[in-house]
Design an enzyme around this catalytic site. Structure first.
Site, PDB file in Angstrom:
ATOM      1  N   GLU A   1      11.001   0.533   5.844  1.00  0.00           N
ATOM      2  CA  GLU A   1      10.213   0.266   4.624  1.00  0.00           C
ATOM      3  C   GLU A   1      10.101  -1.234   4.400  1.00  0.00           C
ATOM      4  OE1 GLU A   1       9.416  -0.168   0.193  1.00  0.00           O
ATOM      5  OE2 GLU A   1      11.106  -0.970   1.317  1.00  0.00           O
TER       6      GLU A   1
ATOM      7  N   HIS B   1      10.446  -8.534  -1.072  1.00  0.00           N
ATOM      8  CA  HIS B   1      10.326  -7.692  -2.266  1.00  0.00           C
ATOM      9  C   HIS B   1       9.939  -8.462  -3.523  1.00  0.00           C
ATOM     10  CE1 HIS B   1      11.770  -5.651  -5.908  1.00  0.00           C
ATOM     11  NE2 HIS B   1      11.247  -4.593  -5.324  1.00  0.00           N
TER      12      HIS B   1
ATOM     13  N   HIS C   1      15.058   1.409   3.235  1.00  0.00           N
ATOM     14  CA  HIS C   1      14.497   0.601   2.151  1.00  0.00           C
ATOM     15  C   HIS C   1      14.830  -0.879   2.349  1.00  0.00           C
ATOM     16  CE1 HIS C   1      14.670  -0.745  -2.220  1.00  0.00           C
ATOM     17  NE2 HIS C   1      13.441  -0.279  -2.111  1.00  0.00           N
TER      18      HIS C   1
HETATM   19  O1  G3P Z   1       8.799   1.429  -2.200  1.00  0.00           O
HETATM   20  C1  G3P Z   1       9.701   2.332  -2.777  1.00  0.00           C
HETATM   21  C2  G3P Z   1      10.586   1.518  -3.567  1.00  0.00           C
HETATM   22  O2  G3P Z   1      10.919   0.459  -2.730  1.00  0.00           O
HETATM   23  C3  G3P Z   1       9.923   1.027  -4.794  1.00  0.00           C
HETATM   24  O3  G3P Z   1      10.714   0.146  -5.427  1.00  0.00           O
HETATM   25  O4  G3P Z   1      10.945  -2.112  -6.220  1.00  0.00           O
HETATM   26  O5  G3P Z   1      12.313  -1.346  -4.321  1.00  0.00           O
HETATM   27  O6  G3P Z   1       9.921  -1.789  -4.013  1.00  0.00           O
HETATM   28  P1  G3P Z   1      10.979  -1.340  -4.957  1.00  0.00           P
HETATM   29 CA    CA Z   2       9.222  -1.035  -1.857  1.00  0.00          CA
END
Ligand code: G3P
Ligand code: CA
Length: 379
Positions: free
Chosen positions: A77, A92, A50
Site C-alpha cells: 500500500e 503519507h 500499509h
Molecule cells: O489507505 C487506507 C488507509 O491507509 C487510509 O488511511 O491515512 O493511513 O492513508 P491513511
Molecule cells: Ca493510505
C-alpha cells in the site's frame, strides 16, 4: 500459496442478494466477499501492507516495502503524492515534519507541503531516523538515512523478489495534485502494470498477486478523485475509503474532539456513530455508481492508538456492502484481537502495519523472521 480460511463466513443467503446465487453450486457455500473478490481478481482474504511493513521499519521506505514483500504481503500500500517537478512519490503526510529531518535540512520550509519540494530536495532528506527515535525497541542503525521513495522505486521492489505482490495505491490529498490520476495511469502503463497481467506461474510457494487481474487496486477518500480514477482507468479495481465526519460520512453528533471531554482521539472516535443507516447506504450507493468494487472503512481498535478511528465495520455495514456487491477492506488493523473481531463482522482482508501478524492470523505464516529478512537486505 495456501490461503487462510475467512474467520467470518457469511450466510449463503446473501449470495442471492448480490445476484451470485446461481453462479455455481460451490459458490453458494463460499463467503460473499470471497466470491466478489475473486470475480474482480483481487486476492481473498487480502493482506495489504500499509505503507509497507511499517510497524517494523520506517513507513514508506525501502526496508518497509522489502520486508512486506518478503514476508508475503499480497499488496504493497502507498500514498501517492507528486513533487514540484512532477515526480510521483510514496508519502503519507502532506508535509515532511513527522517522518523526515526537513526541519534541519530546510528550516524555513518545514511547514510547506510536499508539493513545494523538488525530487532532488526530497532525495536529500533522512526518512528513517524519526522511526528509531519514536520506536527505540524496533530501531536499527541502518534505518537512519533511509530515503523517500518514488512510485517507480516501490514498483521495482514489488517486481524484484520471488514474491510478486500487487500495488494498492491511494491518491492522497488529490486536490493538491491536479492531474495526478492521469499521471498515475501513464506511469502504470509505462511500467506494464495496466492491461493484461503476465501469465500466472505454477509456483504455489510464493505470492503471485501481480499476475492477477486485480494486481493494482486504486483507493481514495475523495469522490472527485474516484471519478477521475474511473475516467482514466475504468478497468482497474477501485475502493472508496470511508471516514466519519469532515466531508465524508455524516456523524450523529458534530461535537468536536476539543469539546467532547474525551481524553484522547481514539476514545472520541470510538464513540462516534453515523447519522443513520440511510446515510451509510448513500455512500455505498455512490461508490457503486461511480465504479468502486469495494469500500475501505475505518476501524475502532481494541487498544486505541493513533490509527484507531470510528467503527465503520459493524456487521450490518459489511453485510450491506456485500449485498450491494462491494468488498470490504478496513484500515488499519494490527492485533490478533481485532483481526478476529473484525473478521467475524465480515470483512475481506485488512490494511495492516503488521504484515507478519496478519499472515499468522490467516494461517499462512511467513517463512522467514522479520529479523532474518531485514538482515538479508542489509538492515
Ligand atoms: O489507505 C487506507 C488507509 O491507509 C487510509 O488511511 O491515512 O493511513 O492513508 P491513511
Ligand atoms: Ca493510505
Amino acid at each position: 500459496m495456501e490461503r487462510g480460511l475467512c474467520k467470518g463466513l457469511l450466510a449463503g443467503a446473501l449470495m442471492s442478494a448480490v445476484g451470485l446465487m446461481g453462479q455455481s453450486a460451490s459458490a453458494a457455500s463460499e463467503p460473499v466477499g470471497k466470491v466478489l473478490s475473486e470475480k474482480a481478481g483481487i486476492l481473498y482474504p487480502a493482506v495489504i501492507a500499509h505503507r509497507g511493513a511499517s510497524y517494523d521499519a520506517p513507513e514508506s521506505t525501502a526496508p518497509a516495502y522489502l520486508l512486506a514483500r518478503d514476508l508475503g504481503a499480497d499488496y504493497l500500500e502507498l500514498d501517492l503524492q507528486r513533487t514540484r517537478d512532477g515526480v510521483l512519490i510514496a508519502l503519507h503526510d502532506d508535509n515532511l515534519k513527522r517522518t523526515t529531518n526537513v526541519a534541519q535540512r530546510f528550516p524555513d520550509r518545514a511547514d510547506q507541503p510536499v508539493s513545494s519540494f523538488t525530487w532532488e530536495e526530497l532525495k536529500s532528506l533522512d526518512a528513517g531516523t524519526w522511526f528509531n527515535t519514536a520506536h527505540p525497541e524496533r530501531a536499527r542503525p541502518s534505518f537512519a538515512g533511509q530515503k523517500i521513495l518514488t512510485l517507480d522505486e516501490v514498483i521495482d521492489i514489488a517486481e524484484g523478489g520471488q514474491n510478486k505482490p500487487g500495488l494498492y495505491i491511494e491518491t492522497k490529498q488529490p486536490k493538491l495534485f491536479p492531474g495526478i490520476e492521469k499521471d498515475l495511469k501513464e506511469k502504470l502503463r509505462a511500467r506494464g502494470w495496466l492491461g493484461e497481467p503476465a501469465a500466472k506461474t505454477n509456483d504455489s510457494q510464493h505470492v503471485h498477486v501481480a499476475s492477477m487481474p486485480g494486481r493494482v487496486v486504486l483507493q481514495t477518500f475523495e469522490k472527485s478523485s474516484m471519478e477521475l480514477l474511473q475516467q482514466e482507468m475504468p478497468q482497474v479495481p477501485k475502493v472508496l475509503l470511508l471516514w466519519l465526519g469532515n466531508g465524508s460520512i455524516e456523524p450523529k453528533s458534530t461535537v468536536p474532539f476539543a469539546e467532547s471531554g474525551e481524553k484522547d482521539k481514539a476514545a472520541y472516535y470510538a464513540k462516534q456513530e453515523i447519522k443513520s443507516k440511510a446515510e451509510y447506504e448513500s455512500w455505498l450507493d455512490w461508490a457503486k455508481a461511480h465504479g468502486a468494487l469495494g469500500v475501505g472503512p475505518s476501524s475502532a481498535l481494541t487498544h486505541g492508538g493513533d490509527q484507531s478511528y470510528a467503527d465503520l465495520v459493524k456487521p450490518w455495514m459489511n453485510q450491506m456492502a456485500h449485498e450491494k456487491g462491494l468488498i470490504v477492506h478496513p484500515y488499519t488493523v494490527d492485533e490478533a484481537v481485532d483481526f478476529k473481531k473484525i473478521s467475524d463482522a465480515g470483512v475481506d482482508g485488512f490494511f495492516t502495519n503488521r504484515t507478519a501478524e496478519l499472515l499468522k492470523f490467516y494461517d499462512r505464516p511467513a517463512k522467514d523472521s522479520i529479523d532474518a529478512i531485514l538482515k538479508r537486505h542489509g538492515y
